[in-house]
Structures are given as C-alpha cells and as structure tokens.
Scaffold this active site. Sequence first.
Site, mmCIF file in Angstrom:
data_model
loop_
_atom_site.group_PDB
_atom_site.id
_atom_site.type_symbol
_atom_site.label_atom_id
_atom_site.label_comp_id
_atom_site.label_asym_id
_atom_site.label_seq_id
_atom_site.Cartn_x
_atom_site.Cartn_y
_atom_site.Cartn_z
ATOM 1 N N SER A 1 35.142 26.022 38.195
ATOM 2 C CA SER A 1 34.610 26.567 39.450
ATOM 3 C C SER A 1 33.775 25.476 40.129
ATOM 4 O O SER A 1 33.373 24.504 39.477
ATOM 5 C CB SER A 1 33.704 27.756 39.114
ATOM 6 O OG SER A 1 33.038 28.223 40.266
ATOM 7 N N TYR B 1 26.567 32.864 35.310
ATOM 8 C CA TYR B 1 27.988 32.568 35.572
ATOM 9 C C TYR B 1 28.172 31.049 35.670
ATOM 10 O O TYR B 1 29.091 30.484 35.076
ATOM 11 C CB TYR B 1 28.446 33.254 36.864
ATOM 12 C CG TYR B 1 29.839 32.866 37.267
ATOM 13 C CD1 TYR B 1 30.948 33.311 36.542
ATOM 14 C CD2 TYR B 1 30.076 32.027 38.369
ATOM 15 C CE1 TYR B 1 32.241 32.933 36.896
ATOM 16 C CE2 TYR B 1 31.359 31.652 38.727
ATOM 17 C CZ TYR B 1 32.437 32.106 37.987
ATOM 18 O OH TYR B 1 33.718 31.721 38.339
HETATM 19 O O1 NJP Z 1 39.504 37.244 39.439
HETATM 20 P P1 NJP Z 1 40.197 38.642 39.133
HETATM 21 P P2 NJP Z 1 40.103 35.771 39.666
HETATM 22 N N1 NJP Z 1 40.111 40.167 28.349
HETATM 23 O O2 NJP Z 1 39.064 39.584 38.945
HETATM 24 C C1 NJP Z 1 40.940 39.223 33.277
HETATM 25 C C2 NJP Z 1 37.682 31.939 38.243
HETATM 26 N N2 NJP Z 1 37.165 31.700 39.590
HETATM 27 O O3 NJP Z 1 41.552 35.750 39.651
HETATM 28 O O4 NJP Z 1 41.854 42.450 31.475
HETATM 29 C C3 NJP Z 1 41.225 39.799 28.988
HETATM 30 O O5 NJP Z 1 41.231 38.943 40.124
HETATM 31 C C4 NJP Z 1 41.343 40.408 34.165
HETATM 32 O O6 NJP Z 1 42.325 41.204 33.512
HETATM 33 P P3 NJP Z 1 42.077 42.682 32.922
HETATM 34 C C5 NJP Z 1 37.061 33.095 37.512
HETATM 35 O O7 NJP Z 1 35.830 32.768 36.934
HETATM 36 C C6 NJP Z 1 37.369 32.596 40.587
HETATM 37 O O8 NJP Z 1 39.406 35.233 40.826
HETATM 38 O O9 NJP Z 1 43.363 43.386 33.178
HETATM 39 N N3 NJP Z 1 41.300 39.562 30.304
HETATM 40 C C7 NJP Z 1 41.959 39.691 35.348
HETATM 41 O O10 NJP Z 1 43.338 39.456 35.120
HETATM 42 C C8 NJP Z 1 38.128 33.357 36.458
HETATM 43 O O11 NJP Z 1 37.947 32.508 35.351
HETATM 44 C C9 NJP Z 1 36.842 32.346 41.844
HETATM 45 O O12 NJP Z 1 40.904 43.268 33.633
HETATM 46 C C10 NJP Z 1 40.169 39.725 30.997
HETATM 47 C C11 NJP Z 1 41.231 38.364 35.394
HETATM 48 O O13 NJP Z 1 40.514 38.208 34.155
HETATM 49 C C12 NJP Z 1 39.417 32.972 37.172
HETATM 50 O O14 NJP Z 1 39.048 32.262 38.328
HETATM 51 C C13 NJP Z 1 36.137 31.201 42.090
HETATM 52 C C14 NJP Z 1 38.954 40.106 30.405
HETATM 53 C C15 NJP Z 1 40.235 38.303 36.538
HETATM 54 O O15 NJP Z 1 40.936 38.393 37.731
HETATM 55 C C16 NJP Z 1 40.277 34.145 37.578
HETATM 56 O O16 NJP Z 1 39.521 35.046 38.369
HETATM 57 C C17 NJP Z 1 35.934 30.309 41.051
HETATM 58 C C18 NJP Z 1 38.961 40.329 29.023
HETATM 59 N N4 NJP Z 1 37.857 40.707 28.354
HETATM 60 C C19 NJP Z 1 36.453 30.563 39.806
HETATM 61 N N5 NJP Z 1 38.003 40.173 31.381
HETATM 62 C C20 NJP Z 1 37.020 33.297 42.989
HETATM 63 N N6 NJP Z 1 37.853 34.333 42.877
HETATM 64 O O17 NJP Z 1 36.399 33.072 44.038
HETATM 65 C C21 NJP Z 1 38.609 39.848 32.532
HETATM 66 O O18 NJP Z 1 35.232 29.209 41.292
HETATM 67 N N7 NJP Z 1 39.903 39.588 32.312
#
Ligand code: NJP
Length: 243
Positions: A142, A155
């Site tokens: 990030s 974070y």
């Molecule tokens: O967010 P979102 P992003 N076990 O909420 C999964 C980074 N990032 O695509 O389990 C397994 O749409 C959750 O799946 P589910 C951010 O830090 C973002 O933006 O079904 N999976 C979902 O597929 C992250 O590392 C921004 O709920 C788990 C996914 O994570 C990455 O991008 C900016 C879980 C989250 O999808 C993807 O985030 C930046 C668990 N315990 C970095 N907990 C931004 N969006 O602006 C969550 O700098 N997930």
Amino acid sequence: MPDPSSSVVFLTGASSGIGAATAQLLVERGHKVYATARRLDRLQALRDNLPAGQQGRIHIATMDVTDVQAQSDAIADCVARFGQLDVVVPNAGLGIFANLAEADLQDWHTMVEVNINGVLTTVHTALPHLIAAKGLVIFIGSVASRNVFAFSGIYCATKHAVLAMGEAIRQDLKGKVASTTICPGAVDTDFIEQTRDTELLNQYRPNFKKGMRPSFIAEHVLLAIEHRGKGVISDITLRPDLA
Ligand code: NJP
C-alpha cells in the site's frame, strides 16, 4: 523458471475487489488460478461469470487466511490439482480506520492476524513449492507501506510489514524466489466499508470511490508474472490519476 505465459497462481482474497479482478484477468490470459476467500457465493459468482472455456483454469476454495491448517491444505490441494505452484498472491487484507484513542483492540488484532500473519502463513507454506519452481510472491502492499496516515496507523504498520517481507525474500532467497510488492493508493473496492466510524467512513468513502479500478492493480500483477525472465518488478507504487 515458470513459463511466464502459463503459471499456476495461488491467490487469497479472491472474492472481491483487487483479488477478484486479478483472478479474472489471470485466467483470461491463460494462467491457472487457485482462488480462495471465505465467501463461497462470491467465489462461485466469480467462476460462473467467466466464459465457459476459461472455467477449467480456475479452482475456487473457501479458506480463512488466519487458519494455518486450512492454508496448508489449500496449498497442497493446489499443487495436487495443477501439478505445481509458480506464484502466490497473498492479497487478502483489511483496514479498519479509527482514532487510536477510540480504537477497538480486537480490530488491531484482526488486521495483524490477516494482513501480517495470514500473509506469512501463505508465504511460509508455499515456499518449498516456490523454491522448486523458481517462483514469485506478489505482495499487495500500500502507499501505507511507506507512510503513516492519521486514523489508520495500525493498518499502516501491517503494510510496512508486508513491504519488509518482500524485501526479505529478495535478499534471503536471491536466485531462488522472486518478489514483487505492489503499493496502491486508493482503489474503488469494498475495502473502506470495514470502517465502522461513520464520520471517518463519510470522509474517506468519496476518495476510495474515485480511486483506481481494481483491474488496474490486476494488470500490474499480470505484468509481474509475464515479465519473469526479463526482469523483476521489486516494488511499484500505483496512484489514482491526477488525484
Ligand atoms: O478490498 P476488498 P481490496 N480470510 O474488501 C478477503 C489492499 N489495499 O480488494 O474472506 C480470507 O474488496 C476478503 O474475502 P472474504 C488491502 O489491504 C487496498 O481493496 O470473502 N480472506 C476479500 O476477498 C488488501 O490487502 C486498497 O471476506 C479474507 C479481500 O480480502 C488488498 O488490497 C489500497 C479474510 C478484501 O477485498 C485487497 O483489498 C491499498 C480472511 N480472514 C491496499 N479477511 C484500496 N482498496 O484502496 C479478508 O493501498 N479477506
């Protein structure tokens, strides 16, 4: 070195946002993707929305990244199904924004569990396969990997750790496993919806809404995979256009 035009990729957080866009693009371009997350309905929708001819290149599996045994089973299943493992993308992550003075300790622990320990588990479990394949780890860091922002300090700490992991692989596994860390600014995904503080949510949501498309981040994951042999993108920062 893996065939850069046909890699086997283990992906976490594939049910939405950057992970879903990455799965879709990689499968479209001929890679095989083992796509994991906790929400099965979202994973099924991801697979079902792919053209029928591409669906054989994706395997979906429910998995919580905080469950070490589940990750171990999933990675073993990925190798058994696809015969090898060339690339891991430990993308699952979350940010819960709050003023430190009002923050919930459990939220801090959840961010550390998912964003650090979950990623470490993916990497450690996959490492023997990646070494065998001269593979690649693509971290999703990030802009918070290098900066600390108000109301999201913990974070930011987790994303600093992600950048350090990528650098550790580059140094300790030189010649064996490559690493890429993609550091995005705001991306229009469900990410910000984890924040429960309504004032912060209302303040931040518009910035994320006008952020980058998740497909733009996915294109850089693809680039890192398909450029193997030519060079390694160690780390790259992506920001919204003119924001
Ligand atoms: O967010 P979102 P992003 N076990 O909420 C999964 C980074 N990032 O695509 O389990 C397994 O749409 C959750 O799946 P589910 C951010 O830090 C973002 O933006 O079904 N999976 C979902 O597929 C992250 O590392 C921004 O709920 C788990 C996914 O994570 C990455 O991008 C900016 C879980 C989250 O999808 C993807 O985030 C930046 C668990 N315990 C970095 N907990 C931004 N969006 O602006 C969550 O700098 N997930």
